[in-house]
Design an enzyme around this catalytic site. Structure first.
Site, short mmCIF file in Angstrom:
data_model
loop_
_atom_site.label_atom_id
_atom_site.label_comp_id
_atom_site.label_asym_id
_atom_site.label_seq_id
_atom_site.Cartn_x
_atom_site.Cartn_y
_atom_site.Cartn_z
N THR A 12 0.88 -1.19 -0.08
CA THR A 12 0.01 0.07 -0.08
C THR A 12 0.85 1.33 -0.06
O THR A 12 0.36 2.42 -0.49
CB THR A 12 -1.07 0.03 1.14
N SER A 54 1.89 -7.40 -0.76
CA SER A 54 2.55 -8.39 -0.08
C SER A 54 1.77 -9.71 0.03
O SER A 54 2.59 -10.76 0.28
CB SER A 54 2.96 -7.88 1.12
N THR A 87 1.82 -4.21 3.99
CA THR A 87 1.84 -4.73 5.74
C THR A 87 1.38 -6.07 6.00
O THR A 87 1.64 -6.68 6.89
CB THR A 87 0.95 -3.75 6.31
N ASP A 88 0.66 -6.88 4.85
CA ASP A 88 0.10 -7.99 5.12
C ASP A 88 1.26 -9.39 5.56
O ASP A 88 0.81 -10.12 6.36
CB ASP A 88 -0.81 -8.57 3.90
N1 ASP Z 1 -2.59 -5.52 1.13
C1 ASP Z 1 -1.59 -4.67 1.41
C2 ASP Z 1 -0.36 -5.37 1.20
O1 ASP Z 1 0.18 -5.95 2.17
C3 ASP Z 1 -1.57 -4.01 2.42
C4 ASP Z 1 -0.55 -2.95 2.85
O2 ASP Z 1 0.34 -3.04 2.26
O3 ASP Z 1 -0.71 -2.33 3.71
O4 ASP Z 1 0.29 -5.36 0.15
#
Ligand code: ASP
Length: 322
Positions: A12, A54, A87-88
């Site tokens: 993200t 991710s 973050t995932d």
């Molecule tokens: N779905 C996103 C990812 O992990 C969430 C993020 O980056 O915060 O790529």
């Protein structure tokens, strides 16, 4: 002057929100590439290793990251590394690097919960915080760190706890080891760092199952049908399993498949306390390996890597006490 290797991998933090539909997705160009240029006393050596959400990151990408870091740290005079990541699965990449990298310079991962053009976007802010930590001498020898929302966490303890809140990254049992403020990084704890494991290939298939009340043996049966090198089970409480799993579990252990137990509780460690059927003591007697407080997704990566080094039960047990 500090030379910082800045590696973008996606997530993200590198995405944009469509103002009409609200959907968040990667753009042709990573918006971070334009924004971070002039950081005082810092030279950034920037690369976009991947541009992936991710959930698309695999252990193979983590291995590529590790090799890329080692190669560049060797060839250039690098004083710190910052990785931007979705973050995932950020905690998994952080932990993978934590147990496989053998360098003492700061290595910091960061991400964002809000994309680059959203109101209250936290991406650029987190990236600047991560750079503050990576340029700090006190971040050396701390293992791999995760910096989000003004907090510094260890890769070993940190986990994503909220689907959307910017304060999502928490270290449930021990808390952060430091904070970031206007002046830079301020540490208030120093982590114990474990041994590092070498890894050049990742060919082992290790799966992760979560236990639940009334669980029968159907998932274990399904798992035993695939090519399986190791299994991690998120057990109940202190490390207990429903008795219906035992025949299939015993047959996997007899086949020499190592089974590592973690708890689905996010505080505490698994222990061989209960001796009833399926209790921790019973599982230990059967040959199940107990972990020391890491969560299921991290234990899975650790077992994959450990199995590249050894198949000895005693050695695996010792690796999981670190
Ligand atoms: N779905 C996103 C990812 O992990 C969430 C993020 O980056 O915060 O790529």
């Amino acid at each position: 002057m500090k030379n910082i290797l800045l590696i973008h991998t996606g997530g993200t933090i590198s995405m944009k929100s469509d103002e009409k539909t609200g959907e968040v997705k990667p753009d042709a160009k990573n918006p971070l590439m334009d924004h971070i240029n002039d950081i005082p006393n810092t030279v950034l050596i920037t690369t976009e290793l991947f541009h992936l959400p991710s959930p698309h990151i695999t252990p193979k990408h983590m291995l590529d990251m590790k090799n890329y870091i080692l190669k560049n740290v060797k060839e250039h005079d690098i004083n710190g590394v910052v990785i931007t990541h979705g973050t995932d699965t950020l905690e998994e990449t952080a932990y993978f690097l934590d147990i496989t990298l053998t360098i003492d310079i700061p290595v910091v991962l960061t991400g964002a919960m809000r994309s680059s053009n959203e109101l209250g976007s936290d991406g650029l802010y987190n990236l600047l915080s991560a750079l503050k930590v990576a340029t700090s001498d006190s971040a050396k020898n701390m293992g791999v760190l995760v910096v989000m929302n003004d907090e510094i966490h260890t890769a070993k303890n940190v986990t994503k706890t909220h689907t959307s809140n910017v304060a999502t990254f928490q270290s449930p049992q021990y808390g952060p080891i430091g904070i970031v403020n206007k002046d830079g990084a301020l540490f208030h704890h120093k982590p114990l760092t474990g041994r590092s494991l070498s890894v050049n290939n990742l060919d082992k298939n290790v799966l992760l199952l979560k236990a639940f009340a009334g669980m029968d043996d159907s998932l274990l049966k399904a798992v035993s049908e695939v090519k399986l090198d190791g299994l991690v089970i998120e057990a109940l409480g202190q490390g207990n399993l429903p008795p219906a799993l035992l025949p299939e579990l015993t047959s996997l252990l007899k086949r020499g498949i190592p089974i590592v137990l973690v708890s689905r509780c996010f505080n505490g460690v698994v222990q061989d306390t209960y001796s009833y059927e399926g209790g921790g003591r019973h599982l230990k007697e059967l040959g199940v390996i107990f972990s020391n407080g890491i969560n299921g997704q991290k234990a899975r990566l650790k077992l994959m890597i450990a199995l590249e080094n050894t198949s000895s039960h005693i050695e695996l047990e010792s690796i999981f006490t670190d």
